[in-house]
Scaffold this active site. Structure first.
Site, short mmCIF file in Angstrom:
data_model
loop_
_atom_site.label_atom_id
_atom_site.label_comp_id
_atom_site.label_asym_id
_atom_site.label_seq_id
_atom_site.Cartn_x
_atom_site.Cartn_y
_atom_site.Cartn_z
N GLY A 168 0.81 -1.22 0.00
CA GLY A 168 0.00 0.00 0.00
C GLY A 168 0.84 1.26 0.00
O GLY A 168 0.46 2.28 -0.60
N ASP A 169 2.00 1.22 0.65
CA ASP A 169 2.89 2.38 0.66
C ASP A 169 3.44 2.64 -0.74
O ASP A 169 3.45 3.77 -1.23
CB ASP A 169 4.06 2.14 1.62
CG ASP A 169 3.66 2.28 3.07
OD1 ASP A 169 2.79 3.10 3.37
OD2 ASP A 169 4.23 1.55 3.91
N TYR A 170 3.93 1.60 -1.38
CA TYR A 170 4.51 1.77 -2.71
C TYR A 170 3.45 2.22 -3.72
O TYR A 170 3.70 3.10 -4.55
CB TYR A 170 5.17 0.48 -3.18
CG TYR A 170 6.51 0.22 -2.54
CD1 TYR A 170 7.63 0.97 -2.90
CD2 TYR A 170 6.67 -0.76 -1.56
CE1 TYR A 170 8.87 0.73 -2.32
CE2 TYR A 170 7.91 -0.99 -0.96
CZ TYR A 170 8.99 -0.24 -1.35
OH TYR A 170 10.23 -0.45 -0.76
#
Length: 414
Positions: A183-185
């Site tokens: 989700g961060d990437y």
């Protein structure tokens, strides 16, 4: 690793990179918003990483430690950035930050909603200071809504966005879908898209704007027909384990005789016919047996068992050779050791060796993507030491004297 793979690609003139001349302030932590800044930096933007003097970005301690004291994650993901230490809660630190923002094109931040406003550094203040500023704001749930003030991380985003529920064995415990930071990437990529669109709009109007990116929204946006299927028919997709038989069969992961795995995807009848030939059982693709997708879906357990038995009778390489020979979509389930030996990764130079000057170590990291034909991105250096460029930025960007810099360091503002 071959010596030539130490070069990322042919290096264009720095001034000719797509984002040359763009100045980015990365005041964020860990991965999501900083990853956006990393992408921008790979294609020519100057990225100044603002870190707290005590400890810096938590990403420096996330992952496998190196002899230099920070981690492999930091060396890879903070590539090309300059590190400036600055305490944003101190009056002098706020003033320096404002001066930097006044000269910047882009600001990336991912503090909890309302934090910068509490420090007197919110959007309204910074926009008035620099009307051309583009500000990426990444949080778990966005700047608005009933959950806006809740903390959010990638694992939480996977849960809320609906993807974690789908990962795992049928009726089993939901698991993390691949990388715990997916989700961060993804949000970093969406953030970079937003910044580029905002830069384009600014070119047309001269006006800056802010980008409100929520981790859970990046996950939810990548769930194909999950929403329309429920909205129209009330369908709640469940966990399928290694097979996804809603649309195609066989369409999953199968173990081989040597304890490895292959992925096979037959999305059409023609592709299943190819697999049937690879298995030396072309009769399976006849209209009277499993030649039609509808029939295969109705008998997916039987079809998957046939394919599983075939794969289990051969080594992974034998399965893949037969699939490739007939044009059947198949691939190995690579672990990282497999990737290091994969010809495709080497042919496209997906792995790049970089030296750590302070320790003499060599670190192998993923290369820059996407690949632009005329102006490919580049990696100038790995993640910097904490505060490595503090004096340089304060002196060259803001024009501070050596005495002024020494005074700020004495007061622990930097």
């Amino acid at each position: 690793m071959p010596e030539e793979e130490r070069d990322v690609t042919h290096q264009p003139n720095e001034d000719h990179l797509p984002l040359a001349g763009i100045k980015v302030i990365d005041a964020a932590t860990v991965i999501a918003a900083p990853y956006c800044a990393t992408i921008l930096g790979e294609f020519g933007a100057e990225v100044i990483k603002v870190e707290h003097p005590l400890g810096g970005d938590a990403l420096r301690r996330f992952g496998t430690p190196t002899e230099r004291g920070d981690t492999l994650t930091w060396l890879s993901e903070a590539r090309n950035k300059k590190s400036l230490t600055l305490d944003l809660q101190r009056p002098e630190g706020k003033e320096i930050f404002k001066q930097l923002v006044a000269r910047a094109d882009v600001l990336c931040e991912n503090f909890r909603t309302g934090t910068l406003e509490k420090w007197g550094l919110g959007w309204n203040v910074l926009h008035e200071l620099n009307p051309r500023l583009i500000m990426l704001r990444v949080t778990g749930y966005g700047q608005t809504g009933p959950y806006a003030d809740r903390p959010g991380f990638a694992r939480i985003a996977h849960a809320v966005g609906g993807i974690a529920y789908l990962a795992g064995m049928p009726k089993g415990t939901p698991v993390t879908p691949g990388s715990t930071t997916l989700g961060d990437y993804m949000t970093g990529i969406y953030g970079a898209i937003g910044v580029l669109m905002a830069l384009r709009y600014r070119d047309q109007t001269g006006c800056g704007q802010y980008i409100d990116a929520a981790l859970y929204e990046s996950i939810f946006r990548c769930t194909d027909e999950l929403a329309p299927a429920y909205g129209m028919y009330g369908i709640v997709r469940e966990r399928h384990g290694p097979h996804h038989n809603d649309f195609a069969c066989p369409h999953g992961h199968f173990p081989t005789r040597d304890g490895k795995w292959v992925a096979i995807s037959c999305a059409t009848d023609k592709l299943f016919a190819r697999l049937a030939r690879a298995m030396n059982r072309p009769e399976l693709a006849s209209s009277s047996i499993y030649g039609e997708q509808k029939v295969r879906l109705e008998h997916c357990n039987d079809v998957n068992e046939i394919v599983r038995d075939w794969c289990g009778s051969l080594t992974r390489e034998e399965v893949l050779e037969r699939c490739y020979a007939t044009g059947t979509p198949a691939a190995p389930l690579n672990n990282i050791a497999d990737i290091f030996g994969d010809r495709q990764f080497h042919a496209r130079r997906n792995l790049v060796a970089m030296d750590v000057p302070e320790t003499g170590e060599t670190v192998i990291i993923p290369t820059v993507i996407p690949k632009l034909s005329a102006t490919p991105g580049r990696i100038k250096h790995l993640g910097p030491r904490l505060g490595e460029h503090t004096d340089e930025v304060l002196r060259d960007v803001l024009g501070l004297s050596n005495d002024e810099i020494a005074s700020l360091r004495e007061k622990r503002v930097i």
